[in-house]
Enzyme design. Structure first.
Site, PDB file in Angstrom:
ATOM      1  N   HIS B 140       1.109  -1.410  -0.186  1.00  0.00           N
ATOM      2  CA  HIS B 140      -0.187   0.049  -0.139  1.00  0.00           C
ATOM      3  C   HIS B 140       0.641   1.150  -0.225  1.00  0.00           C
ATOM      4  O   HIS B 140       1.764   1.260   0.622  1.00  0.00           O
ATOM      5  CB  HIS B 140      -0.797   0.122   0.798  1.00  0.00           C
ATOM      6  CG  HIS B 140      -2.287   1.140   1.539  1.00  0.00           C
ATOM      7  ND1 HIS B 140      -1.926   2.013   2.087  1.00  0.00           N
ATOM      8  CD2 HIS B 140      -3.792   0.445   1.145  1.00  0.00           C
ATOM      9  CE1 HIS B 140      -2.789   2.981   2.167  1.00  0.00           C
ATOM     10  NE2 HIS B 140      -3.849   2.106   1.649  1.00  0.00           N
ATOM     11  N   ASP B 217       3.858  -3.730   7.909  1.00  0.00           N
ATOM     12  CA  ASP B 217       2.241  -3.424   7.589  1.00  0.00           C
ATOM     13  C   ASP B 217       1.327  -4.381   7.929  1.00  0.00           C
ATOM     14  O   ASP B 217       0.532  -5.271   7.733  1.00  0.00           O
ATOM     15  CB  ASP B 217       1.700  -3.354   6.207  1.00  0.00           C
ATOM     16  CG  ASP B 217       0.636  -2.364   6.320  1.00  0.00           C
ATOM     17  OD1 ASP B 217       0.158  -2.294   7.124  1.00  0.00           O
ATOM     18  OD2 ASP B 217       0.838  -1.479   5.120  1.00  0.00           O
ATOM     19  N   GLN B 220      -3.771  -4.654   7.053  1.00  0.00           N
ATOM     20  CA  GLN B 220      -5.348  -5.285   7.052  1.00  0.00           C
ATOM     21  C   GLN B 220      -5.047  -6.977   7.332  1.00  0.00           C
ATOM     22  O   GLN B 220      -6.548  -7.483   7.639  1.00  0.00           O
ATOM     23  CB  GLN B 220      -4.887  -5.878   5.147  1.00  0.00           C
ATOM     24  CG  GLN B 220      -4.895  -4.646   4.395  1.00  0.00           C
ATOM     25  CD  GLN B 220      -7.356  -4.230   4.127  1.00  0.00           C
ATOM     26  OE1 GLN B 220      -8.075  -4.946   4.706  1.00  0.00           O
ATOM     27  NE2 GLN B 220      -6.491  -2.693   3.932  1.00  0.00           N
ATOM     28  N   LYS B 243      -9.967  -0.212  10.845  1.00  0.00           N
ATOM     29  CA  LYS B 243     -10.514  -1.182   9.783  1.00  0.00           C
ATOM     30  C   LYS B 243     -10.550  -2.610  10.809  1.00  0.00           C
ATOM     31  O   LYS B 243     -10.735  -3.493  10.064  1.00  0.00           O
ATOM     32  CB  LYS B 243      -9.127  -1.591   9.444  1.00  0.00           C
ATOM     33  CG  LYS B 243      -8.690  -0.582   7.988  1.00  0.00           C
ATOM     34  CD  LYS B 243      -7.461  -0.689   7.357  1.00  0.00           C
ATOM     35  CE  LYS B 243      -7.473   0.535   6.454  1.00  0.00           C
ATOM     36  NZ  LYS B 243      -7.645   0.844   4.787  1.00  0.00           N
ATOM     37  N   CYS B 383      -4.339   2.337  -3.217  1.00  0.00           N
ATOM     38  CA  CYS B 383      -3.994   3.169  -3.061  1.00  0.00           C
ATOM     39  C   CYS B 383      -2.537   2.169  -3.338  1.00  0.00           C
ATOM     40  O   CYS B 383      -1.659   2.365  -2.354  1.00  0.00           O
ATOM     41  CB  CYS B 383      -3.430   3.466  -1.063  1.00  0.00           C
ATOM     42  SG  CYS B 383      -5.068   5.366  -1.135  1.00  0.00           S
TER      43      CYS B 383
HETATM   44  C1  LIG Z   1      -2.089  -3.139   3.662  1.00  0.00           C
HETATM   45  C2  LIG Z   1      -2.462  -1.566   3.920  1.00  0.00           C
HETATM   46  N1  LIG Z   1      -1.388  -0.728   4.834  1.00  0.00           N
HETATM   47  C3  LIG Z   1      -2.031   0.845   5.319  1.00  0.00           C
HETATM   48  C4  LIG Z   1      -3.153   0.970   5.041  1.00  0.00           C
HETATM   49  C5  LIG Z   1      -3.170   2.179   5.290  1.00  0.00           C
HETATM   50  O1  LIG Z   1      -4.014   3.007   6.673  1.00  0.00           O
HETATM   51  P1  LIG Z   1      -4.578   4.194   6.987  1.00  0.00           P
HETATM   52  O2  LIG Z   1      -5.313   4.811   6.025  1.00  0.00           O
HETATM   53  O3  LIG Z   1      -5.419   3.793   7.828  1.00  0.00           O
HETATM   54  O4  LIG Z   1      -3.346   4.694   7.786  1.00  0.00           O
HETATM   55  C6  LIG Z   1      -3.863   0.610   4.390  1.00  0.00           C
HETATM   56  C7  LIG Z   1      -5.847   1.023   4.324  1.00  0.00           C
HETATM   57  O5  LIG Z   1      -6.211   0.983   3.075  1.00  0.00           O
HETATM   58  C8  LIG Z   1      -3.584  -0.434   4.014  1.00  0.00           C
HETATM   59  O6  LIG Z   1      -4.952  -1.626   3.015  1.00  0.00           O
END
Ligand SMILES: Cc1ncc(COP(=O)(O)O)c(C=O)c1O
Lengths: 154, 427
Positions: B140, B217, B220, B243, B383
C-alpha cells in the site's frame, strides 16, 4: 434500472464511449499533454494540431471509464475548428455545468449537454473533467511559456 | 462497559459450537438499517474501513457526555477516569496482538502515521548511503512512499520483492534480495488488493539473520487474522483501529522495547517530555515519548470496546467465517466468464477481499452501477498504483468482507455483476 443511472449513462454518452472520436494519430503535434485521475489512475493523452490559433485536428486517447472516455470524445468533436480562446470558454462552461451552476451561455454545447447527468454523481465529476483539465493545462502552459519568451526577449 | 448488544453476540457464540452468525452480528450495526438508493445496504468495502457496532458508538457518546477530560494531566476525578480508560485500551491492544508489553504499544493516528514514525525516526538514524531497504511490489502507498522518501534522502537503495502472476510474493531470489547490507525489511502481512497472506515469519527470520530490522504492515491482517507478533518476531507492527470496528483517527505502532528506547521522537510537545527547562528537554519514558499532544481519547476508549467485541467473537472464528465467504465468492466469480480475478484463488492463502474486473465494464462504471443497487464496492488502484499497473490495468473493482457479511451479500454482488452486463448492453 433507475432514473439517475439512465440520466448518467445517456444514449449519446454511451455512443461516444463505444465509438470515441479523435482516435487518429496526428502528423503535426503543436500541443501535447497527458493527464491522470488521481482517484483511480485513469490516464489520458491529448494532442492538438493547430493552424494559427485554431484547432485543426485533435487526438484523444483515454484509458478510462465510460464517462471519461465519452467526455474526451465529445471534447474532440466540439473543439475542432475553434480557437484556443473559445476552447477555454467551453471548458469553463462545462465546469460550471458539472458543478451545478446554470450559466446562461451562448455556446452551443451539442452532445456535451449529455454530461449533465453526471451532476448527481459528485465522485464522477472528476472523470468528466479529466480530458478538459488536461487540455486546458496544456493551453495555459503554452501561453505561460510564450509570455516568458516575450518577457525574456524584451 | 458491556452493552446489551455485545452480550447478545457473546451469548450467541457460546450458545452453539461455532455459532458465528453474521445475521445476529448485523443487528449490532445501526448502519445496516439504512437504505442506499432505496435498497438494503450491502457493504463490501471493509478493507477501506469497517462499519461500527453500537458497542463502539455508545462508548464515544458516553465518553463525551459523562467522562470527558484530558488524560495524564489532571488530578480530578474525570481526568483520572479518562486516563484509566485510555490506558486500559493500551493493555487490551498489547494482549490482542499476542501479549507484548504495554510500553511497546504507541498510539498514532493510523497505520500510515505508525509507518512514517519508523521511517523518520529509526530510518533517519540508522539508514545511510550504501544500505538497502527491502519492501515488496504489493505494498500500500502507506508502506511504500515513506521508504521511497527515505531512500531518496539517505541515498540507500530501495529493492522490491517481486510478485508472481498469481499474486504471491516471488521468493525465488529472496536470499539475494535481502542482502548483507539490508537494514530494513518492511512488508504487508495481507495485501489490500490481492488478499494474499504473506509468509512474514520466514521473511522476518531471514531478515534477522542478515541483521536487518523488520516492519510488518498489519493494516489488513490484524483485523482479520489471529496475530501473535512475538511468534512472528516482527520488530515493528503497524495497524489502524478503523479497519477493525474502531473509530477513524486512531492507529498503533508496536515496536520492540529495546529498539523503541533507542529511537528519537519525531513530534515534540506536551506529554512526551519528562523535564523541560527553557533551554532543555528530556524525553519521557516509553510509550509516552512518542505521544506528543492530546490523543484521540474518546476513540481509544471506544476501541477497547471494539477489541472486546472481536475477542468475544474470536479471531479464529472470524478468520473461518471470512475464509468461507472468500471461497464462496471466488467460486461464484469463477463461473462468470466475463470476470477476471486478481490474486490467489486459494482461500487458505488469502483473506481480505477479492479484486476483479469485468472485461468490458470499467471499474468506475461498475461501482456506480452496483451502488445504485445498494452494493458498496471500491473501484480504483486501492492506494497501490504500482501493483495494479503490474497487472496491466489502472484500476480494479474490490469487494471486501468482514464479520457482518453473509452469503446473501455475495449472491447480491453476483446478481449485480450480471445485471451490469445487461445494463451496459454487453449481453
Ligand atoms: C495494507 C494497508 N496498509 C496501510 C493502510 C493505511 O491505513 P490508514 O489509511 O488507516 O493509515 C491500508 C489502508 O487502506 C492498507 O490496506
Amino acid at each position: 434500472m433507475s432514473e439517475p443511472l439512465d440520466d448518467l449513462y445517456r444514449d449519446i454518452l454511451m455512443e461516444h464511449f463505444r465509438y470515441p472520436r479523435g482516435r487518429n494519430k496526428l502528423e503535426h503535434v503543436h500541443l501535447h499533454n497527458e493527464g491522470q485521475n488521481p482517484v483511480c489512475g485513469d490516464e489520458i493523452e491529448i494532442a492538438l494540431e493547430l493552424e494559427g490559433e485554431k484547432v485543426k485536428d485533435i487526438y484523444v486517447s483515454c484509458m478510462g471509464c465510460a464517462i471519461s472516455v465519452a467526455s474526451g470524445s465529445m471534447l474532440a468533436e466540439i473543439i475542432k475548428g475553434k480557437s484556443l480562446e473559445e476552447v477555454k470558454k467551453i471548458a469553463e462552461v462545462i465546469k460550471s455545468m458539472l458543478k451545478g451552476k446554470e450559466s446562461r451561455n451562448e455556446l452551443e454545447l451539442g452532445d456535451l449537454e449529455a454530461l449533465k447527468g453526471v451532476r448527481k454523481f459528485p465522485v464522477r465529476i472528476k472523470c468528466a473533467l479529466l480530458s478538459w483539465t488536461t487540455l486546458i493545462d496544456a493551453i495555459l502552459a503554452k501561453e505561460a511559456s510564450k509570455k516568458a519568451q516575450i518577457s525574456s526577449s524584451e | 462497559m458491556k452493552s446489551t448488544e455485545q452480550l447478545a453476540v457473546t451469548k450467541n457464540i457460546s450458545g452453539n459450537g461455532n455459532g458465528f452468525d453474521p445475521e445476529v452480528i448485523r443487528r449490532d450495526f445501526p448502519i445496516f438499517k439504512r437504505k442506499i438508493n432505496g435498497r438494503r445496504l450491502i457493504y463490501l468495502d471493509s478493507a477501506a474501513t469497517t462499519q461500527k457496532p453500537n458497542a463502539v458508538i455508545d462508548v464515544i457518546d458516553r465518553y463525551y457526555k459523562f467522562q470527558n477530560a484530558n488524560v495524564h494531566r489532571g488530578l480530578h476525578t474525570l481526568a483520572e477516569e479518562a486516563t484509566t480508560a485510555f490506558e486500559a485500551t493500551r493493555d487490551k491492544v498489547a494482549k490482542f496482538i499476542g501479549g507484548v508489553k504495554r510500553e511497546e504499544i504507541i498510539y498514532t493516528r493510523n497505520a500510515t502515521e505508525a509507518i512514517n514514525l519508523v521511517a523518520q525516526s529509526w530510518g533517519q538514524a540508522n539508514i545511510k548511503k550504501g544500505d538497502r531497504i527491502v519492501i515488496t511490489q504489493m505494498e500500500h502507498h502507506a508502506n511504500l512512499v515513506p521508504w521511497i522518501v527515505l531512500s531518496r534522502k539517505t541515498g540507500a537503495e530501495l529493492v522490491y520483492i517481486p510478485i508472481t502472476p498469481d499474486g504471491f510474493l516471488d521468493l525465488k531470489d529472496i536470499g539475494k534480495i535481502i542482502s548483507a547490507n539490508t537494514k530494513m525489511v518492511a512488508l504487508t502481512q495481507m495485501s489490500n488488493v490481492l488478499g494474499t497472506i504473506n509468509p512474514v515469519e520466514d521473511i522476518i527470520d531471514l531478515a534477522h539473520k542478515r541483521g536487518a530490522v523488520t516492519l510488518v504492515d498489519g493494516a489488513q491482517s490484524v483485523p482479520h487474522l489471529p496475530i501473535d507478533v512475538r511468534a512472528m518476531d516482527a520488530d515493528f507492527l503497524a495497524f489502524s483501529a478503523h479497519k477493525m470496528l474502531g473509530p477513524t483517527g486512531l492507529g498503533f505502532l508496536y515496536g520492540k522495547e529495546e529498539i523503541l528506547n533507542n529511537m528519537e521522537p519525531v513530534v515534540f510537545g506536551g506529554e512526551m517530555i519528562s523535564e523541560v527547562k527553557f533551554d532543555y528537554a528530556d524525553w519521557n519514558a516509553l510509550p509516552y515519548k512518542f505521544e506528543a499532544g492530546t490523543p484521540h481519547i474518546a476513540g481509544a476508549i471506544a476501541f477497547g470496546s471494539a477489541l472486546d467485541y472481536l475477542n468475544a467473537l474470536g479471531m479464529e472464528n472470524i478468520r473461518n467465517h471470512e475464509k468461507g465467504l472468500i471461497a464462496y465468492a471466488l467460486e461464484k466469480m469463477k463461473e462468470l466468464d466475463f470476470i477476471k480475478i486478481y490474486g490467489p484463488l486459494d482461500s487458505e492463502r488469502r483473506g481480505g477481499g477479492v479484486s476483479f474486473n469485468d472485461k468490458d465494464i470499467h471499474p468506475h462504471d461498475l461501482a456506480t452501477f452496483l451502488d445504485m443497487m445498494g452494493i458498496a464496492v471500491r473501484a480504483g488502484h486501492h492506494c497501490a498504483q504500482p501493483l495494479t499497473r503490474l497487472f496491466g490495468v489502472n484500476a480494479t473493482t474490490r469487494a471486501s468482507f468482514y464479520i457482518y457479511n453473509t452469503i446473501n451479500d455475495i449472491d447480491a454482488l453476483i446478481t449485480g455483476l450480471k445485471e451490469a452486463r445487461r445494463y451496459f448492453k454487453y449481453e
